[in-house]
Write a protein that holds these residues in place. Structure first.
Motif, short mmCIF file in Angstrom:
data_model
loop_
_atom_site.label_atom_id
_atom_site.label_comp_id
_atom_site.label_asym_id
_atom_site.label_seq_id
_atom_site.Cartn_x
_atom_site.Cartn_y
_atom_site.Cartn_z
N LYS A 1 7.39 4.27 -3.66
CA LYS A 1 6.74 5.55 -3.40
C LYS A 1 7.59 6.35 -2.40
N LYS A 2 7.40 7.65 -2.41
CA LYS A 2 8.13 8.50 -1.47
C LYS A 2 7.75 8.19 -0.02
N GLY A 3 6.51 7.77 0.19
CA GLY A 3 6.07 7.48 1.56
C GLY A 3 6.78 6.29 2.18
N ALA A 4 7.42 5.47 1.33
CA ALA A 4 8.11 4.28 1.85
C ALA A 4 9.51 4.60 2.36
N LYS B 1 0.82 -1.21 0.00
CA LYS B 1 0.00 0.00 0.00
C LYS B 1 0.86 1.26 0.00
N PHE B 2 1.88 1.27 0.81
CA PHE B 2 2.72 2.48 0.88
C PHE B 2 4.07 2.27 0.19
N LEU B 3 4.31 1.06 -0.38
CA LEU B 3 5.56 0.80 -1.09
C LEU B 3 5.44 1.08 -2.58
N PHE B 4 4.36 0.56 -3.21
CA PHE B 4 4.27 0.60 -4.68
C PHE B 4 2.84 0.94 -5.12
N ASP B 5 2.75 1.43 -6.33
CA ASP B 5 1.45 1.55 -6.99
C ASP B 5 1.07 0.18 -7.54
N LEU B 6 -0.21 0.00 -7.82
CA LEU B 6 -0.69 -1.29 -8.29
C LEU B 6 -0.03 -1.69 -9.60
N ALA C 1 13.78 -3.73 -6.09
CA ALA C 1 13.68 -2.29 -5.83
C ALA C 1 14.06 -1.96 -4.39
N VAL C 2 13.61 -2.80 -3.46
CA VAL C 2 13.97 -2.58 -2.06
C VAL C 2 15.46 -2.80 -1.85
N LEU C 3 16.00 -3.83 -2.49
CA LEU C 3 17.44 -4.09 -2.37
C LEU C 3 18.25 -2.91 -2.89
N ARG C 4 17.88 -2.37 -4.04
CA ARG C 4 18.64 -1.27 -4.62
C ARG C 4 18.59 -0.03 -3.72
#
Length: 258
Positions: free
Chosen positions: A156-159, A145-150, A207-210
């Motif tokens: 996302k910046k919120g992450a 929800k706060f990591l990626f768009d569908l 993406a999280v790893l990078r």
């Protein structure tokens, strides 16, 4: 002239002969008891002298008893075996070092668990971030929800605040960190960046790893990633609420040996 025949007088029988036998018996009994009485009186001084003499003579002989001295068999301290030495605990420095390291790592994991729990509570992220202490390690489940768009794998910046907090904690650890991407069972819409949920789940974990490696400069060798598509759901994909739970990224700080 006829002579008168005289009748030979018969000696009278003595009826008191039994008194002689009785007297002899009494005398013998008295002598017997006197002898017993005399034997029962032990001369202590003479006995001690005799005992000491026997011990002295017996000690002059070679021993006939193991660890003894002479026929008395008394223990000879010079011949006694040395008492068995208490087995000393063999210390293995390497084993102790590894055990201490294991305990230190476990304490670090528990500290990490408490810090993240406190951070989630203070920032009211209970619906987006779930933390658990599992046999594999400390698992942090992040909702998409706060990591990626569908259907996308761009953060996302919120992450960033949450991931930045985690990066600051990971920097202090030398544990292996696993990053896993998961999706629901809905197919990917055509025309997107990914062909299917396998690509999407792998892209999200990458993406999280990078972010950790490129943005926060964490050691790449500390990480491993995987994409599991919809093969490991945490809830049945029967409702939208359940599908939302399944769209997630799980970051696990692994225990040693996992």
């Amino acid at each position: 002239m006829r002579r008168r025949s005289r009748k030979k007088q018969q000696p009278q029988e003595n009826h008191e002969r039994w008194l002689i036998t009785y007297a002899d018996l009494i005398t013998l009994l008295m002598i017997f008891f006197v002898v017993l009485y005399a034997m029962s009186q032990l001369d202590i001084k003479k006995y001690d002298v005799l005992a000491q003499s026997l011990q002295l003579e017996f000690r002059k002989s070679d021993t006939v008893l193991e660890m003894g001295s002479g026929l008395t068999g008394s223990l000879d301290p010079a011949k006694q075996p040395e008492p068995a030495k208490t087995a000393e605990k063999v210390e293995d420095p390497e084993k102790e070092r590894l055990e201490a390291q294991k305990q230190r790592k476990e304490q670090e994991l528990q500290d990490l668990f408490k810090v993240i729990q406190s951070y989630v509570k203070q920032n009211h992220l209970e619906n987006l971030v779930f933390v658990a202490d599992t046999p594999e390690g400390i698992t942090i489940r992040l909702s998409d929800k706060f990591l990626f768009d569908l259907g996308k794998a761009d953060l996302k910046k919120g992450a960033f605040p949450v991931l930045a907090k985690m990066a600051s904690l990971f920097k202090q650890l030398d544990n292996i960190i696993s990053i896993e991407g998961h999706t629901d069972n809905l197919p990917i819409q055509k025309g997107g960046a990914y062909q299917d949920n396998w690509g999407l789940s792998a892209g999200r974990s990458l993406a999280v790893l990078r972010y950790f490696v490129d943005e926060k400069k964490l050691e790449p060798k500390k990480f491993k990633i995987a994409g599991y598509s919809d093969t490991r759901p945490v809830a049945p994909n029967t409702t939208e609420a359940n599908r939302q739970k399944n769209r997630r990224v799980e970051i696990t700080v692994l225990r040693s040996g996992q």
